[in-house]
Design an enzyme around this catalytic site. Structure first.
Site, PDB file in Angstrom:
ATOM      1  N   ASP A 138       0.874  -1.177   0.000  1.00  0.00           N
ATOM      2  CA  ASP A 138       0.000   0.000   0.000  1.00  0.00           C
ATOM      3  C   ASP A 138       0.912   1.229   0.000  1.00  0.00           C
ATOM      4  OD1 ASP A 138       0.898   0.350   2.619  1.00  0.00           O
ATOM      5  OD2 ASP A 138      -1.086   0.398   3.524  1.00  0.00           O
ATOM      6  N   CYS A 159       3.339  -2.772   4.032  1.00  0.00           N
ATOM      7  CA  CYS A 159       2.455  -1.655   4.375  1.00  0.00           C
ATOM      8  C   CYS A 159       3.225  -0.832   5.405  1.00  0.00           C
ATOM      9  CB  CYS A 159       1.089  -2.124   4.865  1.00  0.00           C
ATOM     10  SG  CYS A 159       1.049  -2.980   6.445  1.00  0.00           S
ATOM     11  N   GLY A 160       2.567   0.062   6.097  1.00  0.00           N
ATOM     12  CA  GLY A 160       3.299   0.913   7.024  1.00  0.00           C
ATOM     13  C   GLY A 160       3.984   0.118   8.124  1.00  0.00           C
ATOM     14  N   THR A 161       3.221  -0.769   8.746  1.00  0.00           N
ATOM     15  CA  THR A 161       3.755  -1.595   9.827  1.00  0.00           C
ATOM     16  C   THR A 161       4.088  -3.018   9.386  1.00  0.00           C
ATOM     17  OG1 THR A 161       1.528  -2.294  10.396  1.00  0.00           O
ATOM     18  CG2 THR A 161       2.414  -0.377  11.593  1.00  0.00           C
ATOM     19  N   GLY A 162       3.518  -3.440   8.288  1.00  0.00           N
ATOM     20  CA  GLY A 162       3.598  -4.851   7.865  1.00  0.00           C
ATOM     21  C   GLY A 162       2.496  -5.679   8.493  1.00  0.00           C
ATOM     22  N   GLY A 182      -1.081  -4.866   9.061  1.00  0.00           N
ATOM     23  CA  GLY A 182      -2.401  -4.903   8.412  1.00  0.00           C
ATOM     24  C   GLY A 182      -2.392  -5.803   7.188  1.00  0.00           C
ATOM     25  N   HIS A 187      10.473 -23.252  10.177  1.00  0.00           N
ATOM     26  CA  HIS A 187       9.470 -23.911  11.014  1.00  0.00           C
ATOM     27  C   HIS A 187       8.027 -23.714  10.546  1.00  0.00           C
ATOM     28  CE1 HIS A 187      12.185 -24.249  14.867  1.00  0.00           C
ATOM     29  NE2 HIS A 187      12.723 -24.810  13.796  1.00  0.00           N
ATOM     30  N   ARG A 219       8.627 -32.579  12.286  1.00  0.00           N
ATOM     31  CA  ARG A 219       7.538 -32.274  13.218  1.00  0.00           C
ATOM     32  C   ARG A 219       6.822 -30.976  12.851  1.00  0.00           C
ATOM     33  NH1 ARG A 219      12.203 -30.401  15.206  1.00  0.00           N
ATOM     34  NH2 ARG A 219      12.287 -28.515  16.475  1.00  0.00           N
ATOM     35  N   HIS A 220       7.489 -30.122  12.116  1.00  0.00           N
ATOM     36  CA  HIS A 220       6.860 -28.851  11.734  1.00  0.00           C
ATOM     37  C   HIS A 220       5.777 -29.048  10.675  1.00  0.00           C
ATOM     38  CE1 HIS A 220       9.765 -26.933  14.231  1.00  0.00           C
ATOM     39  NE2 HIS A 220      10.759 -27.503  13.564  1.00  0.00           N
ATOM     40  N   ARG A 272       2.425 -29.409  12.253  1.00  0.00           N
ATOM     41  CA  ARG A 272       1.876 -28.132  12.726  1.00  0.00           C
ATOM     42  C   ARG A 272       1.316 -27.307  11.563  1.00  0.00           C
ATOM     43  NH1 ARG A 272       7.164 -28.096  16.628  1.00  0.00           N
ATOM     44  NH2 ARG A 272       6.309 -29.633  18.079  1.00  0.00           N
TER      45      ARG A 272
HETATM   46  C1  RB5 Z   1      -1.671   3.188   6.349  1.00  0.00           C
HETATM   47  O1  RB5 Z   1      -1.605   4.472   6.921  1.00  0.00           O
HETATM   48  C2  RB5 Z   1      -1.305   2.152   7.399  1.00  0.00           C
HETATM   49  O2  RB5 Z   1      -2.335   2.032   8.312  1.00  0.00           O
HETATM   50  C3  RB5 Z   1      -1.005   0.832   6.741  1.00  0.00           C
HETATM   51  O3  RB5 Z   1       0.030   0.994   5.824  1.00  0.00           O
HETATM   52  C4  RB5 Z   1      -0.558  -0.286   7.656  1.00  0.00           C
HETATM   53  O4  RB5 Z   1       0.454   0.150   8.487  1.00  0.00           O
HETATM   54  C5  RB5 Z   1      -1.623  -0.993   8.389  1.00  0.00           C
HETATM   55  O5  RB5 Z   1      -1.361  -1.959   9.111  1.00  0.00           O
END
Ligand code: RB5
Length: 153
Positions: free
Chosen positions: A7, A66-69, A71, A99, A133-134, A137
């Site tokens: 995104d 994404c911003g944090t990875g 979402g 794993h 074993r993995h 799972r």
């Molecule tokens: C977008 O602003 C941000 O929310 C998205 O990139 C992501 O970080 C969501 O998890």
């Protein structure tokens, strides 16, 4: 084949990963987005993962940003057959292959710099699943997707 998706929050990192893959002569397909304009991550996750799953080469992988990875990993993990791991350290990126047989690596464009991200992509792409074993799972995760009760007597 490596399928890339991001995104707006992960767009710049995706472009940096593309440059790295090009340098390494690793082929990729860019599934967007194509600018820093705001765009929702779930449709990008879906488009990228479905293309990866449709690839007859079962060694295909996806990298989502994404911003944090987070979402985009949550969205990806709703798709049947996807095991997406959001990683920001080398150990996790390695062991999620060893794993968890993760087939999608998720990265935060506002969390990791390009240098670390490319190291994470590299170890993710070059580490094989250990099996053993993995595998049991992983089969349990697949059973969860199918609504099975893992705790039945
Ligand atoms: C977008 O602003 C941000 O929310 C998205 O990139 C992501 O970080 C969501 O998890």
């Amino acid at each position: 084949m490596i399928y890339l998706g991001a995104d707006h929050g992960g767009y710049t990192l995706k472009e940096e990963i593309k440059a790295y893959l090009t340098e390494q002569e690793i082929p990729f397909v860019d599934c967007g987005t194509d600018s820093k304009d705001s765009v929702d991550y779930a449709p990008i996750a879906q488009k990228t993962c479905l293309k990866m799953l449709a690839d007859p080469d079962k060694a295909s992988r996806a990298v989502l940003c994404c911003g944090t990875g987070i979402g985009i990993s949550m969205a990806a993990n709703k798709i049947h057959g996807i095991r997406a791991a959001c990683c920001s350290d080398y150990f996790a990126a390695k062991y999620t292959r060893l794993h968890n047989d993760a087939n999608v690596l998720c990265l935060g464009g506002r969390v990791v710099g390009a240098g670390l991200a490319c190291e994470l992509v590299d170890v993710f792409l070059h580490t094989d699943f250990e099996g053993g074993r993995h595998q049991r799972r992983i089969d349990q995760i697949a059973a969860l997707e199918n609504g099975e009760d893992l705790n039945r007597a």
